[in-house]
Enzyme design. Structure first.
Site, PDB file in Angstrom:
ATOM      1  N   ASP A  51     -25.735  -1.071  17.113  1.00 32.02           N
ATOM      2  CA  ASP A  51     -26.774  -0.428  17.908  1.00 32.02           C
ATOM      3  C   ASP A  51     -26.179   0.344  19.082  1.00 32.02           C
ATOM      4  OD1 ASP A  51     -29.035  -1.429  16.402  1.00 32.02           O
ATOM      5  OD2 ASP A  51     -28.485  -3.390  17.205  1.00 32.02           O
ATOM      6  N   THR A  63     -28.356  -5.558  18.657  1.00 36.11           N
ATOM      7  CA  THR A  63     -29.580  -6.240  19.072  1.00 36.11           C
ATOM      8  C   THR A  63     -30.198  -6.793  17.803  1.00 36.11           C
ATOM      9  OG1 THR A  63     -30.797  -4.151  18.924  1.00 36.11           O
ATOM     10  CG2 THR A  63     -30.040  -4.804  21.105  1.00 36.11           C
TER      11      THR A  63
END
Length: 159
Positions: A51, A63
């Site tokens: 991410d 995440t």
């Protein structure tokens, strides 16, 4: 307990769940920016398409949604319908996560997982606490860690 939606409606609802620019990713992006870190997002050239990539510190951040990646916390509940299907699907996610993180570490990257429960929900960490943990890990030397409602742990175990 039967699903309240028919199969087509449930399928449509599940397809609508985003994999990019989610609320937890947006919150983490704001925290990284406020702490002065520069990063790129969703680098497809790296295993697992992290991410966030903080290249200056040779680290990546994922995440992870507690449901989709099977975190042992209050946000994860085994579905009451199609249980076997969901556990198999989530199990494949976990296996893929472990493979991708191993590959990243082998390539010299440091890996951090920030769990959804640390970013939202009744037990989420404050912005100050999250920022402190992020700075601590990014500027430190640990190869792998995770952040959840308990703070930071120097391992990548699931829960």
């Amino acid at each position: 307990m039967a699903d309240v939606h028919d199969k087509a409606t449930r399928s449509k609802n599940m397809r609508a769940i985003g994999t990019r620019d989610t609320a937890i990713e947006k919150r983490l992006a704001l925290l990284l920016e406020s702490a002065g870190f520069t990063y790129t997002v969703q680098d497809a050239t790296l295993p697992g398409r992290p991410d966030f990539v903080v290249a200056d510190y040779q680290c990546v951040i994922f995440t992870h949604g507690c449901f989709w990646h099977h975190h042992d916390c209050y946000l994860f509940k085994v579905p009451a319908t199609r249980t076997e299907f969901w556990l198999e699907k989530i199990g494949k996610n976990v296996t893929r996560d472990e493979r991708d993180m191993t590959l990243l570490i082998e390539q010299g990257w440091r890996v951090l997982v920030v769990w959804e429960c640390a970013l939202r929900g009744r037990m989420k960490l404050s912005d100050e606490a999250l920022t402190a943990r992020l700075e601590e890990w990014i500027c430190g030397g640990n190869t792998a860690a995770q952040i959840d409602t308990q703070g930071i742990t120097s391992s990548l175990r699931r829960g």
